[in-house]
Design an enzyme around this catalytic site. Structure first.
Site, PDB file in Angstrom:
ATOM      1  N   LYS A 179       0.857  -1.184   0.000  1.00 35.03           N
ATOM      2  CA  LYS A 179       0.000   0.000   0.000  1.00 35.03           C
ATOM      3  C   LYS A 179       0.897   1.239   0.000  1.00 35.03           C
ATOM      4  O   LYS A 179       1.421   1.633   1.030  1.00 35.03           O
ATOM      5  CB  LYS A 179      -0.875  -0.002   1.264  1.00 35.03           C
ATOM      6  CG  LYS A 179      -2.226   0.728   1.136  1.00 35.03           C
ATOM      7  CD  LYS A 179      -2.132   2.198   0.932  1.00 35.03           C
ATOM      8  CE  LYS A 179      -1.665   2.946   2.178  1.00 35.03           C
ATOM      9  NZ  LYS A 179      -1.542   4.402   1.854  1.00 35.03           N
ATOM     10  N   GLU A 255      10.327   1.832  10.133  1.00 39.07           N
ATOM     11  CA  GLU A 255      11.286   2.911   9.838  1.00 39.07           C
ATOM     12  C   GLU A 255      10.518   4.210  10.001  1.00 39.07           C
ATOM     13  O   GLU A 255       9.660   4.518   9.165  1.00 39.07           O
ATOM     14  CB  GLU A 255      11.793   2.775   8.416  1.00 39.07           C
ATOM     15  CG  GLU A 255      12.364   1.429   8.047  1.00 39.07           C
ATOM     16  CD  GLU A 255      13.754   1.213   8.600  1.00 39.07           C
ATOM     17  OE1 GLU A 255      14.326   0.144   8.368  1.00 39.07           O
ATOM     18  OE2 GLU A 255      14.270   2.134   9.278  1.00 39.07           O
ATOM     19  N   CYS A 289      13.899  11.206   5.750  1.00 38.59           N
ATOM     20  CA  CYS A 289      13.904  10.923   7.206  1.00 38.59           C
ATOM     21  C   CYS A 289      15.287  11.115   7.795  1.00 38.59           C
ATOM     22  O   CYS A 289      15.439  11.330   8.983  1.00 38.59           O
ATOM     23  CB  CYS A 289      13.455   9.496   7.435  1.00 38.59           C
ATOM     24  SG  CYS A 289      14.535   8.320   6.620  1.00 38.59           S
TER      25      CYS A 289
END
Ligand SMILES: NC(=O)c1ccc[n+]([C@@H]2O[C@H](COP(=O)([O-])OP(=O)(O)OC[C@H]3O[C@@H](n4cnc5c(N)ncnc54)[C@H](O)[C@@H]3O)[C@@H](O)[C@H]2O)c1
Ligand SMILES: O=C/C=C/C=C(\O)C(=O)O
Length: 487
Positions: A179, A255, A289
């Site tokens: 997804k 993560e 990130c």
């Protein structure tokens, strides 16, 4: 309006249209570029059932060599459609074309090739033992497929992060229901086309589009028939998914977010450190990130370093993906731009000095309908300020001086996050000494986002659970089993 592309879900080897559709928007100019089929609970369930079925079919009997060859065939397929993938990433995110080429699509290929090769050489363990009655035992460890893996991925590096999970999951003989983010459906859809063309058995790879809560993301994470969830996204989303996984005691690999620091010592290679901090703060409009949002600079070079950073920041080319020399595109959406801009406002309220940027640019063209924001440097905040503790996830960093290692290391570690850090110094012993005390999953020295895919990748504290990369991925995507034989 009807000639806009309709992105469909891919379930059990078939392309599936659904009743609910949502818009796909180009963040460069706010234009509608397509519609996307949202998977409802029934569609997600059908995808999971197809994956469960496929896990018991021919996919299960493939040899490691055959699976490796199929993963290389997928990598070949991405290579053959390289420009299509570049166009997809650029259309969905507005990133510079050169970045989509050199980072996003290149890593999509590398992720599949790395795991295709790794499974052919991965070793295991064998121990010989003797029982009290003198009988000899052979004890060996083997990795069996987990079954069906739910993969939920974010919008910031769409293909890179989706393939970082899908490649090892397939490499270890699992089936996948993926997804992707609602913000970036295009490259995931192309990946499904490439996987279909590679000839994987129906149901081995499934793609469902949609949102999180009350949509495909939640339907997937709460489905009782998936065996593990691998998720990349915000920490608070990770927490919600973990709650959903707890019901069935599912294995999770997370993560999550970060509030990463760069530490620049006076003995650093000055120009390399300036360039490195610029890259680590403004790459992908700060939407990585691993990006730096906190910069600590040893006092003797603080003023000179900040002046150099400010000059480089003011010189950044903020533009369209195809503009010559473009450094930075828009943020992913007007909503995310609003969030980042609100932190610029908050910084002022918390007493920050805005040294560069700090607002929404005015171009006088279609980009004014896009999600652009100025690259920004701020200073003067206490470490306790919200802007120093919360992930902003935009093209912004805060600069602060420090005097000693003993002072700066606790400041770097004083965070709810623990994903990445970068240290700039030419003193070898200091590099090892400081890196060994930083509480993050990754520490770069005189580098940033330099990745060896065989190494473990992940964060501590609110930055994640588990490690992926190299054999760490092989372990997560396997049921590790010990077989003991009396001989
Ligand atoms: N640590 C890493 O490797 C890493 C990598 C990239 C991004 N991130 C983090 O991701 C965030 C930005 O990405 P984002 O905005 O897409 O994150 P997000 O958490 O909003 O969404 C990530 C994915 O989760 C889905 N989702 C959202 N709520 C869900 C729910 N309740 N149940 C199931 N699925 C749900 C979304 O649809 C999307 O596909 C930042 O915090 C960034 O730090 C971390
Ligand atoms: O935005 C976050 C980037 C994550 C990068 C990786 O997971 C990787 O390089 O494998």
């Amino acid at each position: 309006m009807t000639d806009l592309p309709l992105l469909r879900c891919f379930v059990d080897g078939q392309w599936v249209e659904t009743h609910h559709r949502f818009p796909n928007i180009n963040p460069v100019n706010g234009q509608l570029i397509g519609r996307v089929c949202e998977a409802d609970a029934a569609t997600v369930s059908r995808a999971v059932e197809a994956a469960n079925r496929a896990a018991q079919g021919p996919w299960k009997t493939l040899t490691v060599q055959e699976r490796s060859a199929l993963l290389h065939r997928i990598a070949d397929g991405i290579e053959q459609r390289f420009e299509d993938f570049v166009a997809a990433e650029v259309m969905d995110t507005g990133r510079p074309v050169h970045q989509a080429r050199s980072l996003d699509v290149a890593r999509g290929i590398a992720n599949f090739r790395m795991f295709a090769d790794l499974i052919k050489t991965a070793s295991s363990e064998l121990y010989e033992s003797t029982l009290p009655d003198g009988a000899k035992m052979l004890n060996y460890v083997c990795r069996k497929p987990l079954g069906t893996i739910g993969v939920i991925s974010p919008w910031n590096l769409p293909l890179l992060l989706l393939t970082w999970k899908v490649a090892p999951a397939l490499a270890m003989g699992n089936c996948v229901v993926a997804k992707p983010s609602e913000e970036t459906p295009s490259s995931a859809t192309l990946l499904a086309e490439v996987i279909q063309a590679a000839g994987l058995p129906h149901g081995v790879f499934n793609l469902v589009h949609g949102f999180g809560p009350g949509s495909a993301g939640e339907h997937l994470s709460t489905n009782p028939n998936i065996d593990a969830i691998t998720f990349t996204g915000e920490s608070r989303t990770g927490s919600a998914i973990m709650k959903a996984a707890a019901e069935g005691v599912k294995e999770v690999s997370f993560e999550l977010g970060g509030k990463n620091a760069a530490v620049v010592f006076a003995d650093a290679d000055f120009d390399a450190a300036v360039a490195g901090v610029m890259r680590s703060s403004f790459t992908n409009s700060g939407q990585v990130c691993l990006c730096t949002e906190r910069v600590y600079i040893e006092r003797p070079i603080f003023d000179r370093f900040v002046e150099a950073l400010k000059r480089r920041c003011e010189a950044l080319v903020v533009g369209r993906p195809e503009d010559p020399g473009v450094d930075m595109g828009p943020l992913i959406s007007l909503e995310h731009r609003g969030k980042v801009h609100s932190y610029y406002q908050l910084a002022r309220e918390e007493g920050a000095a805005i040294l560069c940027g700090g607002d929404i640019p005015v171009f006088g063209d279609e980009r004014d309908q896009g999600a652009y924001i100025q690259p920004t440097i701020m200073a003067g905040l206490p470490d306790t300020a919200r802007c120093m503790r919360e992930e902003i996830f935009g093209p912004v960093c805060h600069v602060a001086p420090f005097d000693t290692e003993e002072e700066v290391i606790p400041r770097v570690n004083d965070s709810a996050y623990g994903l990445a850090a970068s240290i700039w110094t030419t003193q070898l012993s200091r590099a090892h000494r400081v890196a060994g005390q930083i509480r993050t999953g990754i520490v770069w020295v005189n580098a940033w986002f330099a990745r060896d895919l065989r190494t473990p990748f992940g964060g501590t504290k609110m930055s994640g659970i588990g490690r992926e990369g190299g054999r760490y991925s092989l372990d997560f995507y396997s049921e590790i089993s010990t077989i003991s034989i009396r001989i």
